[in-house]
Design a protein around this motif. Structure first.
Motif, short mmCIF file in Angstrom:
data_model
loop_
_atom_site.label_atom_id
_atom_site.label_comp_id
_atom_site.label_asym_id
_atom_site.label_seq_id
_atom_site.Cartn_x
_atom_site.Cartn_y
_atom_site.Cartn_z
N LEU A 143 -2.86 -8.11 0.56
CA LEU A 143 -1.93 -7.02 0.83
C LEU A 143 -2.65 -5.85 1.50
O LEU A 143 -2.19 -5.30 2.50
N HIS A 162 -8.78 9.07 3.91
CA HIS A 162 -9.00 8.01 4.89
C HIS A 162 -7.79 7.76 5.79
O HIS A 162 -7.82 6.87 6.62
N PHE A 163 -6.75 8.53 5.61
CA PHE A 163 -5.63 8.43 6.53
C PHE A 163 -5.71 9.52 7.58
O PHE A 163 -6.12 10.65 7.29
N ILE A 187 -3.50 -6.68 5.15
CA ILE A 187 -2.38 -6.68 6.08
C ILE A 187 -1.99 -5.25 6.43
O ILE A 187 -1.83 -4.90 7.61
N VAL A 188 -1.88 -4.40 5.41
CA VAL A 188 -1.48 -3.03 5.68
C VAL A 188 -2.54 -2.34 6.54
O VAL A 188 -2.22 -1.63 7.50
N GLN A 234 1.02 8.15 8.71
CA GLN A 234 0.31 6.90 8.50
C GLN A 234 0.25 6.57 7.01
O GLN A 234 0.45 5.43 6.60
N LYS A 277 -11.49 4.47 8.06
CA LYS A 277 -12.48 4.96 7.10
C LYS A 277 -12.49 4.16 5.82
O LYS A 277 -13.44 4.21 5.05
N ASP A 278 -11.42 3.48 5.53
CA ASP A 278 -11.37 2.66 4.32
C ASP A 278 -10.18 1.75 4.44
O ASP A 278 -9.40 1.85 5.40
N LEU A 279 -10.01 0.85 3.47
CA LEU A 279 -8.78 0.08 3.42
C LEU A 279 -7.64 1.02 3.06
O LEU A 279 -7.87 2.12 2.54
N ALA A 280 -6.42 0.56 3.28
CA ALA A 280 -5.29 1.45 3.05
C ALA A 280 -5.20 1.88 1.59
O ALA A 280 -4.87 3.02 1.29
N PHE A 281 -5.50 0.97 0.66
CA PHE A 281 -5.34 1.32 -0.77
C PHE A 281 -6.64 1.08 -1.52
O PHE A 281 -6.82 0.02 -2.14
N PRO A 282 -7.53 2.06 -1.51
CA PRO A 282 -8.84 1.87 -2.16
C PRO A 282 -8.73 1.56 -3.64
O PRO A 282 -9.46 0.72 -4.16
N LYS A 283 -7.79 2.19 -4.32
CA LYS A 283 -7.70 1.96 -5.77
C LYS A 283 -7.22 0.55 -6.06
O LYS A 283 -7.68 -0.09 -7.01
N PHE A 312 4.98 0.04 3.46
CA PHE A 312 4.68 -1.31 3.93
C PHE A 312 4.00 -2.11 2.83
O PHE A 312 4.36 -3.28 2.55
N ARG A 337 -1.68 -0.85 10.11
CA ARG A 337 -1.41 0.58 10.11
C ARG A 337 -2.61 1.48 10.37
O ARG A 337 -2.44 2.64 10.63
N MET A 338 -3.81 0.95 10.26
CA MET A 338 -4.96 1.85 10.27
C MET A 338 -5.87 1.62 11.47
O MET A 338 -7.02 2.06 11.45
#
Ligand code: HEM
Ligand SMILES: [Cu+2]
Lengths: 553, 245, 105
Positions: A183, B23-24, A186-187, B29, A114-120, B36, A191-192
């Protein structure tokens, strides 16, 4: 010309009411967004802005070189212009070009997230980029910098009195923007991924961005420390690179190129990913040797760290390590060649159509091949002594960066434009633009190979009169090239309002991003998909369509 | 719309905690992604310091006598103390993470305070050392004089260091450049860390971590330990060059 | 393992304080050791010993304080990748510096 474009019935077609563009309104909803798609658009607008600044500077350079004397501007102004051109184009345009725009937009969708791991952090990356970019502009306006994009010591630390410190800090900050993008990718890719989305079902675009991300994360900090040390040397006079204190100026170059050689792959790898997608879609075939192409991306990333010294062969490094690095440089050309061959095999017996992205992709294949091969000339330490610091290098890297990456960027922008905006660009004029770009490009940069062979050095405002003919060719070509770049910006903006509605999947492509609405919803998927098909499985796509028909009927 | 590819995926992971981001798919996860991501960030830090370690290695080989002389001007007592202080603060931080994981609010607050105090102690000692360098004219660029190495004076109760030839003495400036660049960068990381510690302390007192949303603490722990590791290398490289000479 | 069940379901490994105490003690002892070693006359081995001890200490921190011993393969690989690139930077730069004095062909 046949084509595979399948647009919905235009009399009834509509852009979906609810999508990521209409989801929220107001400038703040953009500036504070966490949505990877909106951040991609922010990046797209910003890098286009910087591209045109860099382009204007390029125009000035070519204009100055029309005549052998330095008459348009003084020699030191010329130094500032080409330095700024390089800095803006490399750090503010090419490095973020595909990853931060298309990569940002597509990678979460392609892996089924649904999004990248770290939107902020993604948003922070854009802000850092903007701060870095504005600081660079500030440095340019308040006097410029004339070290070249390479900030070479001791020139940058001792012999110039321009805005090295400001520019250095600007690039330091912009570097962190790039680190955070890498970064995040990669995550996300690790992971997603959606259920069923194994590594070998990922589109090759994801693989190549993954490889580029590794380089961003591991390479960029070395540039950062090199710049910090230059800044410290200029401001308080510590002695790490200063030969009068016992420092070694070459050490700066080791650190700088440790980043900047991998950086050229940061610039090209995402473009290679675009080409894989485009070639497969418009020849209706699975990419030949999928895993070879996937692994060659990773191989490029790894080998990319082993060759940096080929930029320093004549600088006084040891002969023995020159030998080693020269051999290793040959090694890094192999995975690039693997890709080219695999794309060629993909085309073989494919049902090829010639939509605009495909034209750009063809341009890429030809020009990148020339650029890569001349890289091998330069990597051979013997020929390099003759060719280094001449226009041959300038031609080499423009073939890979402009002929390669910029073509790939435009291929990607056209290819995914329907997904980004929900509308088609006008096909005929864009095909024209692609052809004009290709012609203009060759006119501009091919003469530079000849100039380099003849011995015209780079980075000078004046040159011996016998080089003028080829330089006039080059400047004329640059004018054509300029038209080639202006056209897309005009018709793409036009298409935002007047383009035909694209529908979900105008190219009949197989990626997950084409199975959702265009423009996508803010959350991309209503339900997280379960992936069972391989990448580029056109038969699967046919079956899907049949099922859809029977279901509706 | 619903796309044909998209088969339904049961989102029946039971209840999600309130701090799970939308979104997780699951808390696992989210947690894995966070740590990570933190590790990747630490990789960039490794490479950032890596540039300076490379410089160190080059110049130490070139100017070994200057590096020995420079190293001997550092106080072994202060250096060793600081190493102990930092290792202890790593330990208290590890305990803080443990307290957070086992939801001991009091223990967490205590650990954070101790870490903060130890961090402050480290920076305090460091600034004493920096001040000493300033007094001795050993600050490259700003206030530097190589003459103390050409004509070394005996410290009370110690034999004088062997004198260096003038050109080698001047190269001590490279040593001190690296000394200040490396320890300064390290100190900068400490200062940033202390800011984050204060933030976490306030949050902990407010009870923000009582619900198990402790990814921030865990990842800060990684950062703090990394800073410790950098020092573990800086200490022997800068302070302990041939102390026996 | 934790008594708090929500955590153990997420394969979280909580390292017990006992181990932390042990590691911290080892680290402090190693510090004393490395200081002592630097006062011995070992010739070129001084540097080797100092670095070996530092590497050992760093490994302890990474494995236990930073939980890598209990982490997934991916995390171990990540640490390895960082180490590898670091060594590439140092090692390949040194390949130039070491051989500069060898003269030309
Ligand atoms: C395919 C394999 C490639 C090889 C073997 C190669 C080799 C080389 C070599 C040996 C040089 C140094 C020439 C010298 O300074 O004397 C060089 C310069 C350069 N290359 Fe490549 N290259 C390759 C691909 C690329 C790519 C893909 C890009 C960018 C997208 C690129 C961008 C550059 C740039 C910007 C420079 C000039 C740097 C400067 O001095 O300003 N190269 N290349
Ligand atoms: Cu290169």
């Amino acid at each position: 010309m046949s084509s595979i474009v399948s647009l919905p019935d235009q009399s009834t077609a509509r852009i979906p009411k609810r999508n990521y563009l209409t989801n929220e309104n107001g400038i703040l909803s953009w500036l504070l967004t966490g949505d990877h798609k909106r951040i991609a658009i922010l990046y797209l607008i910003s890098i286009t802005f910087f591209f045109f600044i860099g382009g204007a500077l390029a125009g000035l350079i070519r204009l100055e070189l029309l005549t052998p004397q330095s008459d348009l501007m003084a020699a030191d102004t010329y130094n500032k212009v080409f330095s700024m051109h390089g800095i803006v184009m490399i750090f503010l345009f090419l490095v973020p070009s595909v990853p931060a725009t298309l990569g940002n937009f597509l990678i979460p969708i392609m892996v089924g997230a649904k999004d990248l791991a770290f939107p902020k952090i993604n948003l922070l990356s854009w802000y850092l980029y903007m701060i870095g970019g504005c600081l660079t502009l500030w440095a340019m306006i308040t006097g410029g910098v004339d070290t070249g994009w390479t900030f070479t010591t001791p020139l940058s630390t001792h012999y110039v009195n321009t805005n090295v410190v400001t520019t250095g800090l600007a690039i330091f900050i912009a570097g962190f923007a790039s680190i955070f993008t890498g970064l995040n990718f990669i995550v996300t890719i690790h992971r997603m991924r959606a259920p069923g989305m194994t590594w070998f079902k990922l589109p090759l675009f994801v693989w190549s961005n993954y490889a580029a991300s590794i380089l961003m994360v591991l390479g960029t900090p070395v540039l950062a420390i090199a710049l910090v040390l230059v800044v410290l040397e200029r401001t308080i006079g510590i002695g790490v690179f200063d030969p009068t204190k016992g420092g070694d100026p070459l050490l700066f170059q080791h650190l700088f190129w440790f980043y900047s050689h991998p950086a050229v792959y940061i610039m090209i790898l995402p473009g290679m990913g675009v080409i894989s997608e485009v070639i497969s879609t418009f020849s209706r075939k699975r990419v030949f040797g999928y895993s070879a192409v996937a692994f060659s991306s990773v191989a490029i990333a790894v080998f990319g760290f082993f060759v940096w010294e080929h930029h320093m062969f004549i600088m006084g490094v040891s002969n023995y390590s020159t030998l080693v690095f020269s051999l290793l440089t040959m090694l890094v050309a192999v995975p690039s060649a693997i890709k080219i061959f695999n794309w060629a095999f993909t085309l073989y017996k494919g049902s090829i159509t010639f939509e605009t992205p495909m034209l750009y992709a063809f341009g890429f294949m030809g020009l990148f091949t020339i650029g890569g091969l001349t890289g091998v000339f330069l990597g051979s330490s013997g020929t390099d002594i003759h060719l280094t610091e001449t226009y041959f290098i300038v031609a080499h890297f423009h073939f890979v960066m402009v002929g390669g990456m910029l073509m790939a960027f435009l291929a990607g922008i056209h290819f995914w434009w329907p997904k980004l905006t929900g509308r088609m660009y006008p096909e005929k004029i864009s095909q024209l633009a692609a052809v004009v770009t290709f012609i203009g490009f060759n006119f501009t940069f091919f003469p530079q190979f000849l100039l380099g062979m003849l011995g015209m050095p780079r980075r000078y405002a004046a040159y011996p009169p016998e080089f003028q003919v080829l330089n006039v060719f080059s400047t004329a070509g640059a004018t054509i090239l300029g038209v080639g770049y202006l056209l897309p910006i005009l018709y793409l903006i036009w298409s935002l309002k007047y383009g035909k509605v694209a529908g979900n999947n105008p190219w009949q492509a197989t990626g997950l991003e084409w199975q959702i609405q265009s423009p996508p919803l803010t959350e991309n998927f209503i339900e997280i998909p379960v992936v069972t098909q391989d990448a580029y499985d056109y038969e699967w796509l046919e079956r899907q369509k049949e099922r859809e028909v029977t279901q509706v009927g | 719309m619903d796309s044909p590819t998209v088969a339904l995926h049961e989102s029946s992971h039971g209840e999600h905690p309130s701090y799970q981001r939308h979104h997780f798919v699951s808390m696992a996860q989210q947690k894995e992604s966070a740590s990570f991501g933190m590790w990747l960030f630490l990789l960039t830090e490794i490479m950032f310091f890596g540039g300076m370690f490379t410089a160190y290695l080059v110049y130490r080989n070139w100017y070994y006598p200057a590096f020995v002389a420079g190293s001997h001007t550092l106080s072994i007592v202060l250096g060793t103390t600081n190493t102990g202080v930092l290792i202890t603060s790593s330990f208290t931080m590890a305990m803080g993470v443990w307290c957070a994981e086992t939801r001991r609010r009091g223990g967490l607050i205590l650990s954070l305070i101790l870490t903060l105090v130890l961090g402050l102690a480290f920076l305090g000692i460091k600034s004493v050392e920096y001040h000493e360098k300033w007094v001795q004219h050993h600050v490259p660029g700003l206030r530097f004089d190589a003459m103390t190495f050409v004509h070394p004076k005996a410290e009370p109760g110690q034999a004088a260091e062997p004198p260096l030839p003038l050109d080698m003495a001047q190269h001590t400036e490279v040593y001190f450049s690296l000394y200040f660049a490396m320890t300064g960068m390290h100190a900068l990381h400490m200062i940033i860390g202390m800011g984050l510690l204060v933030y976490m302390l306030i949050q902990a007192i407010r009870g923000a971590y009582d619900n198990g949303n402790i990814a921030f603490i865990e990842n800060f722990g990684l950062y703090w330990h990394f800073v410790d590791i950098v020092w573990i290398f800086l200490f022997p490289l800068l302070y302990l060059i041939s102390r026996h000479q | 393992m934790s008594a708090h069940e929500e955590h153990s379901s997420e394969e979280q490994h909580i390292v017990s304080p006992k181990i932390y105490v042990l590691i911290a003690t080892a680290l402090l002892l190693c510090t004393a050791l490395t200081v002592a070693a630097s006062y011995l006359e070992l010739g070129p081995w001084n540097a080797v010993v100092a670095l070996a001890i530092a590497v050992f200490k760093a490994s302890l921190v990474v494995l236990f304080f930073m939980h890598i011993k209990y982490s997934s393969k991916l995390m171990k690989l990540t640490v390895g990748a960082g180490l590898f690139t670091f060594l590439t930077l140092v090692g390949m730069s040194m390949s130039d510096y070491i051989s500069r004095a060898w003269g030309s062909f």
